[in-house]
Design a protein around this motif. Structure first.
Motif, short mmCIF file in Angstrom:
data_model
loop_
_atom_site.label_atom_id
_atom_site.label_comp_id
_atom_site.label_asym_id
_atom_site.label_seq_id
_atom_site.Cartn_x
_atom_site.Cartn_y
_atom_site.Cartn_z
N GLU A 220 0.81 -1.21 0.00
CA GLU A 220 0.00 0.00 0.00
C GLU A 220 0.85 1.26 0.00
OE1 GLU A 220 -0.72 -2.68 1.80
OE2 GLU A 220 -2.63 -3.21 0.86
N THR A 221 1.93 1.26 0.76
CA THR A 221 2.77 2.45 0.79
C THR A 221 3.58 2.59 -0.49
OG1 THR A 221 4.44 1.23 2.06
CG2 THR A 221 2.95 2.68 3.29
N SER A 222 4.08 1.51 -1.02
CA SER A 222 4.89 1.60 -2.24
C SER A 222 4.04 2.06 -3.42
CB SER A 222 5.58 0.27 -2.56
OG SER A 222 4.64 -0.73 -2.83
N LEU A 223 2.75 1.77 -3.41
CA LEU A 223 1.87 2.19 -4.50
C LEU A 223 1.31 3.60 -4.33
CD1 LEU A 223 -0.20 -1.10 -5.02
CD2 LEU A 223 1.65 -0.20 -6.46
N ARG A 224 1.12 4.04 -3.10
CA ARG A 224 0.42 5.30 -2.85
C ARG A 224 1.34 6.50 -2.61
NH1 ARG A 224 -2.55 1.20 -1.47
NH2 ARG A 224 -4.79 1.18 -1.86
N ILE A 225 2.55 6.23 -2.19
CA ILE A 225 3.43 7.34 -1.82
C ILE A 225 4.51 7.52 -2.87
CG2 ILE A 225 5.02 8.20 -0.06
CD1 ILE A 225 3.35 6.55 1.95
N LYS A 226 4.50 8.71 -3.48
CA LYS A 226 5.49 9.02 -4.52
C LYS A 226 6.85 9.28 -3.90
CE LYS A 226 1.97 11.66 -6.92
NZ LYS A 226 1.61 12.99 -7.35
N CYS A 227 6.82 9.98 -2.79
CA CYS A 227 8.05 10.42 -2.14
C CYS A 227 7.69 10.75 -0.69
CB CYS A 227 8.59 11.65 -2.88
SG CYS A 227 9.88 12.55 -2.03
N LEU A 228 8.55 10.37 0.23
CA LEU A 228 8.35 10.64 1.64
C LEU A 228 9.50 11.53 2.12
CD1 LEU A 228 6.73 9.96 4.24
CD2 LEU A 228 8.30 8.05 4.56
N GLN A 229 9.15 12.68 2.63
CA GLN A 229 10.15 13.65 3.09
C GLN A 229 9.98 13.85 4.60
OE1 GLN A 229 12.41 15.35 1.09
NE2 GLN A 229 13.26 16.40 2.83
N GLU A 230 11.08 14.02 5.30
CA GLU A 230 11.03 14.33 6.73
C GLU A 230 11.49 15.75 6.96
OE1 GLU A 230 12.52 11.45 9.59
OE2 GLU A 230 12.43 9.91 8.04
N ILE A 231 10.77 16.46 7.83
CA ILE A 231 11.11 17.84 8.16
C ILE A 231 11.40 17.89 9.66
CG2 ILE A 231 10.14 20.16 8.38
CD1 ILE A 231 8.58 19.65 5.85
N PRO A 232 12.48 18.56 10.06
CA PRO A 232 12.79 18.65 11.49
C PRO A 232 11.71 19.43 12.24
CG PRO A 232 14.17 20.15 10.23
CD PRO A 232 13.41 19.34 9.24
#
Length: 189
Positions: free
Chosen positions: A117-129
């Motif tokens: 589900e995550t590999s199909l739905r999320i284009k890119c995951l970014q973390e912000i401090p």
């Protein structure tokens, strides 16, 4: 001014779903939809219990953040920043998922390939401090991450925000997939 009742109802529905799924606290999180024709943003209100939110509670702001109806979420800047940086964004959802926050506190990183589900739905995951909630600085950081194509943005010690160019339910689905992945990774560690 024509108010889109369908947008009001969708925001209420998503806020109740998030509360019932334990993705937000009783007055936490927020969701919005944009009407690009009228340049109005429909956004969940501040201070209203999420399980009791009604169409009459939903706020409407213009593209500059001016309240047209109601009292918008304190995170309105973050929502506008995504809409301004991602021209095809239709909806934004922000939650405080407990398993994601626990995973981050343990110093673990999400593996998007761990769950289909995550590999199909999320284009890119970014973390912000950690940046103060509701601040212009947070809005700018989220907007920059969204502009890079990241449709899921983790806010350290705070939660997650997602956007969708499909629907508000798709934006919620992204957050649900991240929370499910977080629980699975925590249990597997």
């Amino acid at each position: 001014m024509n108010i889109n009742e369908f947008y009001l109802a969708q925001i209420c529905d998503v806020m109740k779903l998030m509360y019932n799924r334990n993705l937000v606290q009783v007055r936490g999180g927020n969701a919005s939809l944009i009407d690009r024709n009228s340049k109005l943003v429909y956004i969940s209100p501040t201070g209203v219990p999420r399980h009791k939110i009604s169409n009459n509670d939903v706020a409407v702001i213009d593209f500059d953040g001016k309240a047209i109806i109601g009292l918008p979420s304190s995170e309105w800047r973050m929502h506008l920043s995504i809409y301004k940086n991602v021209e095809d964004a239709k909806a934004v959802v922000h939650a405080h998922p407990r398993y994601l926050l626990a995973l981050i506190k343990k110093g673990m990183k999400l593996d998007l390939n761990y769950l289909t589900e995550t590999s199909l739905r999320i284009k890119c995951l970014q973390e912000i401090p950690l940046i103060a909630p509701g601040s212009e600085e947070l809005a700018n950081a989220v907007g920059e991450a969204a502009k890079m194509g990241c449709n899921a943005i983790i806010l350290d010690n705070h939660g997650i925000v997602s956007y969708s160019n499909e629907s508000i339910y798709h934006a919620l689905e992204i957050i649900e997939a991240v929370e499910d992945l977080s629980l699975i990774q925590l249990q597997g560690s």
